[in-house]
Design a protein around this motif. Structure first.
Motif, mmCIF file in Angstrom:
data_model
loop_
_atom_site.group_PDB
_atom_site.id
_atom_site.type_symbol
_atom_site.label_atom_id
_atom_site.label_comp_id
_atom_site.label_asym_id
_atom_site.label_seq_id
_atom_site.Cartn_x
_atom_site.Cartn_y
_atom_site.Cartn_z
ATOM 1 N N LEU A 59 0.836 -1.203 0.000
ATOM 2 C CA LEU A 59 0.000 0.000 0.000
ATOM 3 C C LEU A 59 0.871 1.254 0.000
ATOM 4 C CD1 LEU A 59 -2.716 -1.066 2.614
ATOM 5 C CD2 LEU A 59 -2.972 -1.003 0.129
ATOM 6 N N SER A 60 1.977 1.183 0.759
ATOM 7 C CA SER A 60 2.884 2.332 0.794
ATOM 8 C C SER A 60 3.647 2.478 -0.518
ATOM 9 C CB SER A 60 3.855 2.204 1.968
ATOM 10 O OG SER A 60 3.158 2.408 3.192
ATOM 11 N N ASP A 61 3.948 1.359 -1.174
ATOM 12 C CA ASP A 61 4.586 1.446 -2.496
ATOM 13 C C ASP A 61 3.662 2.154 -3.486
ATOM 14 O OD1 ASP A 61 6.823 0.138 -1.591
ATOM 15 O OD2 ASP A 61 6.179 -1.845 -2.283
ATOM 16 N N PRO A 379 1.920 -1.326 9.551
ATOM 17 C CA PRO A 379 2.284 -0.345 8.525
ATOM 18 C C PRO A 379 1.112 0.268 7.771
ATOM 19 C CG PRO A 379 2.721 -2.558 7.740
ATOM 20 C CD PRO A 379 2.284 -2.694 9.176
ATOM 21 N N PHE A 380 -0.105 -0.126 8.096
ATOM 22 C CA PHE A 380 -1.277 0.473 7.461
ATOM 23 C C PHE A 380 -2.457 0.404 8.416
ATOM 24 C CE2 PHE A 380 -2.024 -3.969 6.927
ATOM 25 C CZ PHE A 380 -3.405 -4.134 6.826
ATOM 26 N N LEU A 381 -3.455 1.260 8.168
ATOM 27 C CA LEU A 381 -4.725 1.220 8.889
ATOM 28 C C LEU A 381 -5.832 0.987 7.867
ATOM 29 C CD1 LEU A 381 -4.244 4.353 11.206
ATOM 30 C CD2 LEU A 381 -3.903 1.957 11.837
ATOM 31 N N ASP A 382 -6.843 0.254 8.260
ATOM 32 C CA ASP A 382 -7.957 -0.016 7.345
ATOM 33 C C ASP A 382 -9.269 0.415 7.990
ATOM 34 O OD1 ASP A 382 -7.625 -2.265 9.211
ATOM 35 O OD2 ASP A 382 -9.268 -3.202 8.118
ATOM 36 N N TYR A 404 -18.550 8.795 -1.464
ATOM 37 C CA TYR A 404 -18.343 7.446 -0.936
ATOM 38 C C TYR A 404 -19.614 6.606 -1.082
ATOM 39 C CZ TYR A 404 -13.965 8.605 1.559
ATOM 40 O OH TYR A 404 -12.689 8.968 1.900
ATOM 41 N N GLU A 405 -19.424 5.323 -1.346
ATOM 42 C CA GLU A 405 -20.527 4.378 -1.365
ATOM 43 C C GLU A 405 -20.418 3.430 -0.181
ATOM 44 O OE1 GLU A 405 -20.803 2.394 -5.115
ATOM 45 O OE2 GLU A 405 -20.993 4.257 -6.256
ATOM 46 N N GLN A 406 -21.567 2.952 0.290
ATOM 47 C CA GLN A 406 -21.607 2.045 1.425
ATOM 48 C C GLN A 406 -20.624 0.878 1.229
ATOM 49 O OE1 GLN A 406 -23.117 2.128 4.319
ATOM 50 N NE2 GLN A 406 -22.605 0.057 4.984
ATOM 51 N N GLY A 407 -19.814 0.639 2.282
ATOM 52 C CA GLY A 407 -18.905 -0.506 2.269
ATOM 53 C C GLY A 407 -17.581 -0.263 1.587
ATOM 54 N N THR A 408 -17.317 0.965 1.113
ATOM 55 C CA THR A 408 -16.033 1.238 0.455
ATOM 56 C C THR A 408 -14.883 1.100 1.452
ATOM 57 O OG1 THR A 408 -17.038 2.809 -1.097
ATOM 58 C CG2 THR A 408 -14.653 2.956 -0.780
ATOM 59 N N PRO A 409 -13.889 0.243 1.150
ATOM 60 C CA PRO A 409 -12.729 0.153 2.042
ATOM 61 C C PRO A 409 -11.758 1.298 1.800
ATOM 62 C CG PRO A 409 -12.523 -1.439 0.251
ATOM 63 C CD PRO A 409 -13.850 -0.765 0.070
ATOM 64 N N VAL A 410 -11.194 1.826 2.885
ATOM 65 C CA VAL A 410 -10.152 2.844 2.765
ATOM 66 C C VAL A 410 -8.931 2.366 3.539
ATOM 67 C CG1 VAL A 410 -11.755 4.757 2.444
ATOM 68 C CG2 VAL A 410 -11.008 4.182 4.737
ATOM 69 N N PHE A 411 -7.753 2.651 2.987
ATOM 70 C CA PHE A 411 -6.501 2.213 3.585
ATOM 71 C C PHE A 411 -5.598 3.423 3.787
ATOM 72 C CE2 PHE A 411 -8.053 -1.265 0.870
ATOM 73 C CZ PHE A 411 -8.237 -2.249 1.835
ATOM 74 N N ILE A 412 -5.049 3.531 4.984
ATOM 75 C CA ILE A 412 -4.125 4.619 5.299
ATOM 76 C C ILE A 412 -2.722 4.019 5.375
ATOM 77 C CG2 ILE A 412 -3.453 6.335 7.029
ATOM 78 C CD1 ILE A 412 -6.475 6.433 7.778
ATOM 79 N N PRO A 413 -1.844 4.367 4.427
ATOM 80 C CA PRO A 413 -0.501 3.765 4.361
ATOM 81 C C PRO A 413 0.439 4.423 5.364
ATOM 82 C CG PRO A 413 -0.793 5.303 2.560
ATOM 83 C CD PRO A 413 -2.084 5.312 3.330
ATOM 84 N N VAL A 414 0.374 3.989 6.594
ATOM 85 C CA VAL A 414 1.136 4.616 7.674
ATOM 86 C C VAL A 414 2.625 4.665 7.345
ATOM 87 C CG1 VAL A 414 1.814 4.388 10.100
ATOM 88 C CG2 VAL A 414 -0.562 3.956 9.421
#
Length: 524
Positions: A59-61, A379-382, A404-414
């Motif tokens: 995710l960070s890459d 290394p990431f948050l979801d 945003y739509e219901q259920g969309t996953p988001v990832f934070i690349p710490v």
């Protein structure tokens, strides 16, 4: 004829699947969001599938892709599921803090039937259940309660000193060891005593039950890599594929241990103000009103909290300690400065450090904070977006015309945020001065997330930080650490792990200053 028809059916089915995937993989193009072109069928997971890197670091890459450096978000596909990698700190704040009520669930989950300890613990539990459980466990983690635990932690810190002393005596004052294992033995013993009132004795016996089960849980092979990949990126498949966060062996060990400790605590009436006391109190509440719904009617709910507290508590602290010692070994001048601060404080305190004193060690805090920047354990948050009935959905304006739509996953690349030169000049350089009192003021808060932020932040961060500092103090007060022939020149991470782990261990030379000097004098 039958064979021909069968072939037509197979070709038709495969064509339909391919078309479906192609349709799914056009989502971000249709929505006008910048995206990384996916690989057919597997989406943006090729690097993780090939074990070129872990999925968290992947995710960070993507975060670091040069084509995306000016974008606020990046669209990706976890197989066929469209998700967003959040790059902009203000949007990170939206997810974790400002709009938390829309992102209160993690995207990842565990099988509630095959892994009740995984699905019932504070890390994975969802919706109002998470809030209820968090409120019930919070009293264990207040600054006052952590201060009460300090005496118990000191006992384990002295065990650590004795462990290092024994090894130094059997060698000429110095020896080479895999330091992560030593740190894990210390943090395992510490968590066992402060949370469960149990002497785990890992420092005396590396194969003691607590250490043995903890080691197995965080030894990542292909099967475990698959479990964590599915849990965090394909959560709808966790039941079908019987994904487990906790192994069967670890679950059995925790159930038997917690049952024994709780029964003993109830029998004796001893109060230690620890996690077991909270669990005993919850069980008493449930027994007092047997007809009312209560989490504690389910014993696995109680064990689940103990399980995640133990695993998170020993792994995060031991990793941070070992990464810190690795960097200090590579930077002897910084190590000397830290040891000087520690020893000056010990002299001032008559050989011991009070809880208040260890918290006030400025350079120690700077070192630990910089280690957590360079080596965030997770290394990431979801998170998962949830619509609120009767309210319009959240949009990404003014960045993009997207809702945003219901259920969309988001990832934070710490890891990506904490290594971004935009926020951290020369980010690969170990530099505790970034966290000096003067420099802290210029840190972009949301670009530093070792414990997360907002209501879903790490509940045990106080304990984790104290445990890490205490371990470093009691290693460095009488010992220096040095690189050796077995020390990695550059850190390489295990591509199978979901937490940040060294690929081949962290081997350092441990030198007991006094014993080494005595040995050298005798040799002359």
């Amino acid at each position: 004829m039958a064979l021909t028809e069968a072939l037509f059916l197979i070709v038709g089915a495969l064509s339909a699947v391919y078309i479906w995937f192609q349709r799914s993989h056009s989502y971000w193009r249709r929505k006008g969001i910048p995206y990384i072109p996916p690989t057919p069928i597997i989406g943006n997971t090729k690097a993780a599938f090939k074990l070129d890197t872990s999925f968290g670091l992947h995710l960070s890459d993507i975060y670091n892709d040069p084509k995306m450096q000016d974008e606020a978000v990046v669209g990706v596909y976890a197989i066929n599921k469209p998700g967003l990698i959040i790059r902009d700190p203000e949007l990170v704040k939206s997810v974790l803090v400002k709009d938390f009520n829309r992102f209160h669930n993690r995207y990842g989950r565990c099988d509630p039937h095959g892994d009740p300890l995984g699905s019932n613990n504070l890390f994975f539990v969802r919706d109002t259940h998470w809030k209820d459980i968090r409120n019930k466990l919070t009293p264990v983690f207040t600054s006052g309660k952590v201060k009460q635990m300090y005496t118990l932690m000191l006992e384990i810190a002295h065990d650590l000193e004795e462990h290092l002393k024994r090894h130094g005596q059997s060698n000429p004052g110095k020896y080479i060891t895999e330091i992560k294992e030593v740190c894990a033995q210390f943090s395992t013993d510490s968590i066992a005593t402060i949370a469960f009132g149990v002497r785990a004795n890992s420092l005396q016996n590396p194969n003691a039950d607590f250490r043995n089960h903890g080691r197995k849980l965080f030894t990542f092979n292909l099967a475990r890599a698959k479990d964590f990949f599915v849990a965090f990126f394909l959560p709808k498949l966790v039941s079908l594929l019987r994904i487990r966060f906790f192994t069967k062996e670890f679950s059995h060990f925790m159930r038997s241990t917690i049952e024994h400790v709780m029964e003993e605590r109830e029998r004796t009436g001893i109060v230690r103000n620890d996690l077991i006391d909270v669990l005993v109190g919850l069980r008493k509440e449930a027994v007092a009103e047997p007809t009312k719904p209560h989490y504690a009617h389910n014993f696995d709910f109680l064990v689940a909290q103990a399980g995640v507290f133990f695993t998170a508590g020993f792994e995060t602290s031991s990793s941070t300690m070992s990464f810190a010692l690795y960097e200090l070994a590579k930077h002897p001048q910084l190590q000397s400065r830290l040891r000087q601060e520690i020893n000056d404080s010990l002299v001032e305190g008559g050989g011991t450090l009070s809880y208040e004193k260890i918290q006030s060690l400025e350079y120690l805090s700077m070192v630990v904070d910089e280690v957590l920047r360079m080596y965030p354990v997770l290394p990431f948050l979801d998170r998962e977006y949830n619509s609120i009935q009767g309210q319009p959905d959240l949009s990404l304006k003014p960045h993009y015309d997207f809702t945003y739509e219901q259920g969309t996953p988001v990832f934070i690349p710490v890891y990506g945020l904490q290594h971004d030169p935009k926020y951290w000049p020369n980010p690969e350089q170990f530099d505790p001065e970034r966290f000096s009192p003067e420099n802290r003021k210029s840190i972009v808060t949301m670009a530093y997330q070792p414990f997360g932020s907002g209501p879903h932040n790490c509940i045990g961060s106080r304990i984790g930080l104290l445990q890490t500092k205490l371990g470093l103090v009691h290693i460095l007060k009488n010992h220096s650490v040095k690189v050796c022939a077995d020390t990695m020149k550059e850190m390489k991470f295990d591509p199978k792990g979901f937490v940040l782990q060294s690929q081949s261990g962290i081997h350092l030379e441990i030198v007991n200053d006094r014993l080494y000097e005595e040995s050298a004098a005798k040799a002359q």
